[in-house]
Structure formats: structure tokens, C-alpha cells
Design a protein around this motif. Structure first.
Motif, PDB file in Angstrom:
ATOM      1  N   LEU A 114      68.237  85.723  68.457  1.00  0.00           N
ATOM      2  CA  LEU A 114      67.647  85.207  67.227  1.00  0.00           C
ATOM      3  C   LEU A 114      66.896  86.325  66.531  1.00  0.00           C
ATOM      4  CD1 LEU A 114      66.166  81.983  68.831  1.00  0.00           C
ATOM      5  CD2 LEU A 114      68.326  82.189  67.612  1.00  0.00           C
ATOM      6  N   LEU A 115      67.146  86.527  65.259  1.00  0.00           N
ATOM      7  CA  LEU A 115      66.451  87.536  64.478  1.00  0.00           C
ATOM      8  C   LEU A 115      65.215  86.906  63.854  1.00  0.00           C
ATOM      9  CD1 LEU A 115      66.261  90.361  63.153  1.00  0.00           C
ATOM     10  CD2 LEU A 115      67.700  89.459  61.309  1.00  0.00           C
ATOM     11  N   LEU A 116      64.039  87.453  64.179  1.00  0.00           N
ATOM     12  CA  LEU A 116      62.791  86.932  63.628  1.00  0.00           C
ATOM     13  C   LEU A 116      62.573  87.446  62.211  1.00  0.00           C
ATOM     14  CD1 LEU A 116      60.055  87.239  66.408  1.00  0.00           C
ATOM     15  CD2 LEU A 116      61.246  85.209  65.632  1.00  0.00           C
ATOM     16  N   LYS A 117      62.083  86.565  61.351  1.00  0.00           N
ATOM     17  CA  LYS A 117      61.673  86.986  60.008  1.00  0.00           C
ATOM     18  C   LYS A 117      60.162  87.180  59.970  1.00  0.00           C
ATOM     19  CE  LYS A 117      65.384  85.073  57.321  1.00  0.00           C
ATOM     20  NZ  LYS A 117      65.739  84.457  56.069  1.00  0.00           N
ATOM     21  N   ARG A 118      59.465  86.354  60.731  1.00  0.00           N
ATOM     22  CA  ARG A 118      58.006  86.417  60.813  1.00  0.00           C
ATOM     23  C   ARG A 118      57.599  86.522  62.276  1.00  0.00           C
ATOM     24  NH1 ARG A 118      55.749  85.206  55.948  1.00  0.00           N
ATOM     25  NH2 ARG A 118      57.045  84.072  54.485  1.00  0.00           N
ATOM     26  N   ALA A 119      56.349  86.914  62.470  1.00  0.00           N
ATOM     27  CA  ALA A 119      55.841  87.030  63.835  1.00  0.00           C
ATOM     28  C   ALA A 119      55.817  85.648  64.490  1.00  0.00           C
ATOM     29  CB  ALA A 119      54.441  87.629  63.827  1.00  0.00           C
ATOM     30  N   ALA A 120      55.790  85.642  65.795  1.00  0.00           N
ATOM     31  CA  ALA A 120      55.713  84.404  66.558  1.00  0.00           C
ATOM     32  C   ALA A 120      54.726  84.614  67.701  1.00  0.00           C
ATOM     33  CB  ALA A 120      57.092  84.024  67.098  1.00  0.00           C
ATOM     34  N   TYR A 121      54.274  83.510  68.261  1.00  0.00           N
ATOM     35  CA  TYR A 121      53.281  83.557  69.329  1.00  0.00           C
ATOM     36  C   TYR A 121      53.785  84.443  70.476  1.00  0.00           C
ATOM     37  CZ  TYR A 121      49.450  81.874  72.156  1.00  0.00           C
ATOM     38  OH  TYR A 121      48.303  81.799  72.903  1.00  0.00           O
ATOM     39  N   GLY A 122      52.985  85.412  70.839  1.00  0.00           N
ATOM     40  CA  GLY A 122      53.338  86.315  71.925  1.00  0.00           C
ATOM     41  C   GLY A 122      53.595  87.742  71.470  1.00  0.00           C
ATOM     42  N   LEU A 123      54.012  87.951  70.221  1.00  0.00           N
ATOM     43  CA  LEU A 123      54.193  89.320  69.728  1.00  0.00           C
ATOM     44  C   LEU A 123      52.825  89.970  69.572  1.00  0.00           C
ATOM     45  CD1 LEU A 123      56.936  89.428  66.944  1.00  0.00           C
ATOM     46  CD2 LEU A 123      57.082  90.180  69.308  1.00  0.00           C
ATOM     47  N   ALA A 124      52.727  91.229  69.928  1.00  0.00           N
ATOM     48  CA  ALA A 124      51.439  91.922  69.909  1.00  0.00           C
ATOM     49  C   ALA A 124      50.820  91.970  68.518  1.00  0.00           C
ATOM     50  CB  ALA A 124      51.594  93.333  70.461  1.00  0.00           C
ATOM     51  N   ASP A 125      51.637  92.068  67.491  1.00  0.00           N
ATOM     52  CA  ASP A 125      51.092  92.165  66.138  1.00  0.00           C
ATOM     53  C   ASP A 125      51.058  90.827  65.400  1.00  0.00           C
ATOM     54  OD1 ASP A 125      53.874  92.216  66.058  1.00  0.00           O
ATOM     55  OD2 ASP A 125      53.957  93.475  64.280  1.00  0.00           O
ATOM     56  N   ALA A 126      51.355  89.730  66.078  1.00  0.00           N
ATOM     57  CA  ALA A 126      51.311  88.416  65.431  1.00  0.00           C
ATOM     58  C   ALA A 126      49.919  88.094  64.890  1.00  0.00           C
ATOM     59  CB  ALA A 126      51.796  87.327  66.384  1.00  0.00           C
ATOM     60  N   PRO A 127      48.840  88.334  65.658  1.00  0.00           N
ATOM     61  CA  PRO A 127      47.513  88.052  65.091  1.00  0.00           C
ATOM     62  C   PRO A 127      47.223  88.871  63.832  1.00  0.00           C
ATOM     63  CG  PRO A 127      47.359  88.320  67.465  1.00  0.00           C
ATOM     64  CD  PRO A 127      48.748  88.729  67.059  1.00  0.00           C
ATOM     65  N   ARG A 128      47.655  90.114  63.802  1.00  0.00           N
ATOM     66  CA  ARG A 128      47.430  90.977  62.636  1.00  0.00           C
ATOM     67  C   ARG A 128      48.184  90.456  61.410  1.00  0.00           C
ATOM     68  NH1 ARG A 128      43.993  94.658  60.452  1.00  0.00           N
ATOM     69  NH2 ARG A 128      45.079  95.841  58.885  1.00  0.00           N
ATOM     70  N   LYS A 129      49.441  90.055  61.626  1.00  0.00           N
ATOM     71  CA  LYS A 129      50.243  89.532  60.518  1.00  0.00           C
ATOM     72  C   LYS A 129      49.591  88.269  59.938  1.00  0.00           C
ATOM     73  CE  LYS A 129      53.671  92.457  60.696  1.00  0.00           C
ATOM     74  NZ  LYS A 129      53.758  93.465  59.656  1.00  0.00           N
ATOM     75  N   TRP A 130      49.107  87.403  60.817  1.00  0.00           N
ATOM     76  CA  TRP A 130      48.425  86.192  60.357  1.00  0.00           C
ATOM     77  C   TRP A 130      47.134  86.557  59.628  1.00  0.00           C
ATOM     78  CZ3 TRP A 130      47.748  81.851  58.322  1.00  0.00           C
ATOM     79  CH2 TRP A 130      46.524  81.206  58.374  1.00  0.00           C
ATOM     80  N   TRP A 131      46.361  87.483  60.181  1.00  0.00           N
ATOM     81  CA  TRP A 131      45.089  87.882  59.581  1.00  0.00           C
ATOM     82  C   TRP A 131      45.289  88.386  58.147  1.00  0.00           C
ATOM     83  CZ3 TRP A 131      40.158  87.338  59.481  1.00  0.00           C
ATOM     84  CH2 TRP A 131      39.354  88.276  58.856  1.00  0.00           C
ATOM     85  N   LYS A 132      46.317  89.185  57.941  1.00  0.00           N
ATOM     86  CA  LYS A 132      46.573  89.725  56.605  1.00  0.00           C
ATOM     87  C   LYS A 132      46.896  88.593  55.613  1.00  0.00           C
ATOM     88  CE  LYS A 132      48.842  93.580  56.174  1.00  0.00           C
ATOM     89  NZ  LYS A 132      49.902  94.594  56.299  1.00  0.00           N
ATOM     90  N   ARG A 133      47.672  87.638  56.054  1.00  0.00           N
ATOM     91  CA  ARG A 133      47.999  86.485  55.190  1.00  0.00           C
ATOM     92  C   ARG A 133      46.746  85.681  54.879  1.00  0.00           C
ATOM     93  NH1 ARG A 133      51.246  81.607  55.105  1.00  0.00           N
ATOM     94  NH2 ARG A 133      50.471  80.552  53.262  1.00  0.00           N
ATOM     95  N   LEU A 134      45.905  85.423  55.889  1.00  0.00           N
ATOM     96  CA  LEU A 134      44.680  84.667  55.694  1.00  0.00           C
ATOM     97  C   LEU A 134      43.756  85.391  54.716  1.00  0.00           C
ATOM     98  CD1 LEU A 134      42.810  82.293  56.387  1.00  0.00           C
ATOM     99  CD2 LEU A 134      41.987  83.643  58.320  1.00  0.00           C
ATOM    100  N   CYS A 135      43.596  86.698  54.874  1.00  0.00           N
ATOM    101  CA  CYS A 135      42.729  87.480  53.981  1.00  0.00           C
ATOM    102  C   CYS A 135      43.188  87.371  52.534  1.00  0.00           C
ATOM    103  CB  CYS A 135      42.702  88.948  54.401  1.00  0.00           C
ATOM    104  SG  CYS A 135      41.785  89.250  55.906  1.00  0.00           S
ATOM    105  N   ARG A 136      44.491  87.518  52.317  1.00  0.00           N
ATOM    106  CA  ARG A 136      45.026  87.418  50.952  1.00  0.00           C
ATOM    107  C   ARG A 136      44.768  86.044  50.351  1.00  0.00           C
ATOM    108  NH1 ARG A 136      49.459  89.479  52.809  1.00  0.00           N
ATOM    109  NH2 ARG A 136      50.634  87.575  52.516  1.00  0.00           N
ATOM    110  N   THR A 137      44.939  85.006  51.164  1.00  0.00           N
ATOM    111  CA  THR A 137      44.738  83.642  50.682  1.00  0.00           C
ATOM    112  C   THR A 137      43.271  83.397  50.354  1.00  0.00           C
ATOM    113  OG1 THR A 137      46.609  82.921  52.043  1.00  0.00           O
ATOM    114  CG2 THR A 137      45.139  81.202  51.214  1.00  0.00           C
TER     115      THR A 137
END
Length: 199
Positions: A114-137
Motif C-alpha cells: 500500500l502506498l501511503l499518501k499521508r503519515a499513519a500511526y507508527g511512522l516516526a514523522d507522523a507527529p510532526r506531520k500532524w503538528w504542522k497541519r494543526l499549526c496552520r489551522t
């Protein structure tokens, strides 16, 4: 390519376990979460392609400041929890292929990747990707991060009066405030993020 593959597994939990006692029994509330074994991702071991994984969370000091402000203002403290936050984060800038768990996934043929488009639980950079989205919002809703306390945000109305404070801890937020600017900002947050609960 082998270096882009990340294995996955299901983590099974009982959401009711914490409520169950010798005196009180309740039915099992089964939950299955697909977790990627991001610690095995090859990019983590290569210094030339190291992933940025930091994602600030509000400190105890920040939380206490928010609670003190709520007490001074006489305003309620609201709490929100974003559903599937890591899958709501920014898109990945690299290719990550997921090896389905050994139990398989409905509708996915055995041996598939399966090719991921977005981070998923367990990827090391998943928290960072979420944080950036939250900050922008938050910024789009008018919030500004404290220069002294990470993950603590302030909201000012048109007159320059502080009318709201928000603390973020991964996918949970505490927020307090009042007035039309505050209510309009909360409405924006509620409509632009997928909240599992808001109390």
C-alpha cells in the motif's frame, strides 16, 4: 524497493478495561488499530536523509497558565480530541509502502503493498506531520503561538485584548476564552478538523 517498505500490525485493545473493577463488570469494547512499525523504516538509520520528527506539546507550565487565565476570566475550559490526527497531517514528501499485517486487510490481495499518501500511526514523522497541519489551522483561525511556551496559543480580538488561550498536546487541546472573536475561531477549528469529542 525494499528500503521503502514498512511492515504493519494490528494492536488490539479493550477501551472498557480501565472502567472494569471487581465490583463493576462491563462488556468488552474492542478496538483494533493498524500500526506501522516505523522504527524499522530504513530512512531513520541514514543520517543523510534523517527525518524531522519533533512535535512540541504544551508543558505543565503552559497548562497551568491556561487554567489560571480561565479562573481569572471566569470562563469554562473546553477539551477537544482530534480523531485519526496522524492520518490528517500533511502529505508525505517521500514514498512509503506499507506491508499489510499478516492477518491481511479486507479487499487487499495477499502480497500487495500500500502506498501511503499521508503519515499513519507508527511512522516516526507522523507527529510532526500532524503538528504542522494543526499549526496552520490554528494560525488560519487567528491563534498565535506563545514566544515563551511551545504549543500554547493566544487569541486577540480586534481591540487587542487577549480573548482566548489554547494548549495543544498531540491530538488533544484545552481551550478557554470568551467573546465573538473566540466563538468564531472555535467554529472554524470545529469545522476544519475532525473532532472525536469536544466537551
Amino acid at each position: 524497493p525494499a528500503h521503502l517498505k514498512v511492515p504493519s500490525r494490528f494492536v488490539l485493545t479493550d477501551k472498557a478495561e480501565g472502567r472494569r473493577t471487581d465490583e463493576f463488570d462491563c462488556p468488552i469494547e474492542a478496538k483494533a488499530r493498524l500500526v506501522l512499525l516505523g522504527n524499522l523504516e530504513k530512512l531513520l538509520k541514514s543520517s543523510s536523509t534523517a527525518l524531522r520528527t519533533d512535535a512540541p506539546t504544551v508543558s505543565a507550565l503552559g497548562t497551568n497558565l491556561l487554567l489560571q487565565r480561565a479562573a481569572s476570566w471566569g470562563t469554562d475550559v473546553q477539551q477537544g480530541d482530534v480523531t485519526q490526527a496522524f492520518m490528517s497531517g500533511d502529505e508525505l514528501e517521500r514514498k512509503v509502502y506499507v506491508v499489510p499485517p499478516r492477518e491481511g486487510l479486507e479487499g487487499v490481495p495477499p502480497g500487495s503493498l500500500l502506498l501511503l499518501k499521508r503519515a499513519a500511526y507508527g511512522l516516526a514523522d507522523a507527529p510532526r506531520k500532524w503538528w504542522k497541519r494543526l499549526c496552520r489551522t490554528l494560525e488560519a483561525a487567528g491563534w498565535r503561538e506563545s514566544k515563551l511556551v511551545e504549543a500554547l496559543y493566544y487569541l486577540w480580538d480586534k481591540s487587542g485584548r487577549c480573548c482566548g488561550m489554547l494548549g495543544a498536546h498531540v491530538d488533544d487541546v484545552l481551550v478557554t476564552g470568551s467573546g465573538s472573536t473566540f466563538e468564531k475561531s472555535l467554529q472554524y477549528l470545529r469545522s476544519n478538523l475532525n473532532w472525536g469529542s469536544w466537551k
